[in-house]
Write a protein that holds these residues in place. Sequence first.
Motif, mmCIF file in Angstrom:
data_model
loop_
_atom_site.group_PDB
_atom_site.id
_atom_site.type_symbol
_atom_site.label_atom_id
_atom_site.label_comp_id
_atom_site.label_asym_id
_atom_site.label_seq_id
_atom_site.Cartn_x
_atom_site.Cartn_y
_atom_site.Cartn_z
ATOM 1 N N VAL A 7 1.003 -1.067 -0.059
ATOM 2 C CA VAL A 7 -0.176 0.042 -0.031
ATOM 3 C C VAL A 7 0.805 1.374 0.010
ATOM 4 O O VAL A 7 2.002 1.367 0.934
ATOM 5 N N SER A 8 0.630 2.177 -1.033
ATOM 6 C CA SER A 8 1.566 3.369 -1.055
ATOM 7 C C SER A 8 0.744 4.484 -0.267
ATOM 8 O O SER A 8 -0.560 4.747 -0.791
ATOM 9 N N THR A 9 1.406 5.234 0.624
ATOM 10 C CA THR A 9 0.696 6.386 1.093
ATOM 11 C C THR A 9 1.231 7.577 0.527
ATOM 12 O O THR A 9 2.256 7.592 -0.284
ATOM 13 N N THR A 10 0.478 8.619 0.548
ATOM 14 C CA THR A 10 0.617 9.686 -0.071
ATOM 15 C C THR A 10 0.984 11.035 0.954
ATOM 16 O O THR A 10 1.399 12.165 0.425
ATOM 17 N N ARG A 11 0.842 11.131 2.127
ATOM 18 C CA ARG A 11 0.947 11.998 3.057
ATOM 19 C C ARG A 11 1.699 11.509 4.347
ATOM 20 O O ARG A 11 1.803 10.265 4.415
ATOM 21 N N ARG A 12 2.348 12.488 5.151
ATOM 22 C CA ARG A 12 3.088 11.863 6.463
ATOM 23 C C ARG A 12 2.103 10.864 7.154
ATOM 24 O O ARG A 12 2.332 9.963 7.763
ATOM 25 N N VAL A 13 0.760 11.932 7.564
ATOM 26 C CA VAL A 13 -0.098 10.783 8.348
ATOM 27 C C VAL A 13 -1.581 10.816 7.433
ATOM 28 O O VAL A 13 -2.159 11.961 6.774
ATOM 29 N N GLU A 14 -1.952 9.456 7.232
ATOM 30 C CA GLU A 14 -3.060 9.187 6.604
ATOM 31 C C GLU A 14 -3.615 8.173 6.857
ATOM 32 O O GLU A 14 -2.760 7.023 7.038
ATOM 33 N N PHE A 15 -4.950 8.101 6.763
ATOM 34 C CA PHE A 15 -5.522 6.666 7.295
ATOM 35 C C PHE A 15 -6.099 6.124 5.790
ATOM 36 O O PHE A 15 -6.868 6.982 5.115
ATOM 37 N N SER A 82 9.586 10.166 16.601
ATOM 38 C CA SER A 82 9.068 9.440 17.911
ATOM 39 C C SER A 82 7.376 9.604 17.862
ATOM 40 O O SER A 82 6.706 8.654 18.612
ATOM 41 N N ASP A 83 6.866 10.776 17.415
ATOM 42 C CA ASP A 83 5.615 11.093 17.679
ATOM 43 C C ASP A 83 4.890 9.703 16.557
ATOM 44 O O ASP A 83 3.836 8.970 16.984
ATOM 45 N N ALA A 84 5.704 9.422 15.532
ATOM 46 C CA ALA A 84 4.873 8.251 14.687
ATOM 47 C C ALA A 84 4.985 6.862 15.302
ATOM 48 O O ALA A 84 3.962 6.210 15.410
ATOM 49 N N HIS A 85 6.153 6.632 15.897
ATOM 50 C CA HIS A 85 6.400 5.438 16.651
ATOM 51 C C HIS A 85 5.231 5.425 17.843
ATOM 52 O O HIS A 85 4.480 4.398 18.127
ATOM 53 N N ILE A 86 4.960 6.464 18.623
ATOM 54 C CA ILE A 86 4.022 6.552 19.786
ATOM 55 C C ILE A 86 2.541 6.238 19.153
ATOM 56 O O ILE A 86 1.854 5.655 19.626
ATOM 57 N N LYS A 87 2.177 7.091 18.256
ATOM 58 C CA LYS A 87 0.872 6.939 17.330
ATOM 59 C C LYS A 87 0.560 5.599 17.135
ATOM 60 O O LYS A 87 -0.345 4.716 16.923
ATOM 61 N N ALA A 88 1.584 4.866 16.460
ATOM 62 C CA ALA A 88 1.499 3.483 16.079
ATOM 63 C C ALA A 88 1.204 2.532 17.044
ATOM 64 O O ALA A 88 0.576 1.363 16.900
ATOM 65 N N SER A 89 2.005 2.600 18.115
ATOM 66 C CA SER A 89 1.907 1.734 19.530
ATOM 67 C C SER A 89 0.424 2.099 19.910
ATOM 68 O O SER A 89 -0.223 1.078 20.199
ATOM 69 N N LEU A 90 -0.248 3.357 20.015
ATOM 70 C CA LEU A 90 -1.526 3.604 20.518
ATOM 71 C C LEU A 90 -2.467 2.859 19.796
ATOM 72 O O LEU A 90 -3.523 2.256 20.099
ATOM 73 N N VAL A 91 -2.267 2.912 18.206
ATOM 74 C CA VAL A 91 -3.300 2.283 17.378
ATOM 75 C C VAL A 91 -3.094 0.703 17.344
ATOM 76 O O VAL A 91 -4.037 -0.087 17.327
ATOM 77 N N GLY A 92 -1.751 0.195 17.354
ATOM 78 C CA GLY A 92 -1.463 -1.423 17.390
ATOM 79 C C GLY A 92 -1.338 -1.772 15.730
ATOM 80 O O GLY A 92 -1.624 -0.937 14.789
ATOM 81 N N SER A 93 -0.478 -2.731 15.787
ATOM 82 C CA SER A 93 0.025 -3.085 14.345
ATOM 83 C C SER A 93 -0.760 -4.195 13.729
ATOM 84 O O SER A 93 -0.469 -4.821 12.796
ATOM 85 N N CYS A 115 -2.984 2.894 8.969
ATOM 86 C CA CYS A 115 -2.949 4.089 9.756
ATOM 87 C C CYS A 115 -1.392 4.676 9.161
ATOM 88 O O CYS A 115 -0.632 3.889 10.196
ATOM 89 N N GLU A 116 -1.254 5.491 8.409
ATOM 90 C CA GLU A 116 0.293 5.952 8.193
ATOM 91 C C GLU A 116 0.695 7.109 9.164
ATOM 92 O O GLU A 116 -0.162 8.093 9.444
ATOM 93 N N PHE A 117 1.829 7.031 9.870
ATOM 94 C CA PHE A 117 2.221 8.173 10.572
ATOM 95 C C PHE A 117 3.557 8.691 10.278
ATOM 96 O O PHE A 117 3.760 9.704 10.908
ATOM 97 N N ASP A 118 4.187 8.047 9.247
ATOM 98 C CA ASP A 118 5.448 8.684 9.031
ATOM 99 C C ASP A 118 5.831 8.286 7.535
ATOM 100 O O ASP A 118 6.522 8.030 6.927
#
Length: 132
Positions: A7-15, A82-93, A115-118
């Motif tokens: 899956v290709s994401t197009t922005r830094r943060v994108e669902f 780090s914000d992306a790592h934290i958001k990824a952990s909050l959401v889960g993998s 959920c793309e965070f980075d």
Amino acid sequence: MLKKFEVSTTRRVEFVDITSLVRQTVAESGVLDGICVVYVPHTTCGITINEHADPDVVADIVNKLEELAPRNGRYAHIEGNSDAHIKASLVGSSQTIIIQGGKLLLGIWQGVFLCEFDGPRKRNVFIKVIAG
Ligand code: ZN
């Protein structure tokens, strides 16, 4: 049955709504009753299930996660994401969805999101379908 998708994401943060991808994979598997695991092997993106009817719901989730872990907060991690790592952990993998009668047991308003965070970048999504 295990399938891998890119899956290709197009922005830094994108669902990215991947519900149809999951549905299609389950249909192809021929499994009528079982479970489906949707998983990303990444540290700065995740998988969640939430409303995909009103895009404001996703916008609110993104905004609240940004409040909880601001991009420019004070962090130790030298890579600067780090914000992306934290958001990824909050959401889960990963998420696990029940399959009943060949269909995902999702509520009418529910969708599955990567959920793309980075981003933007290419992400791998694994979908495992297990009969049982
Ligand atoms: Zn990092």
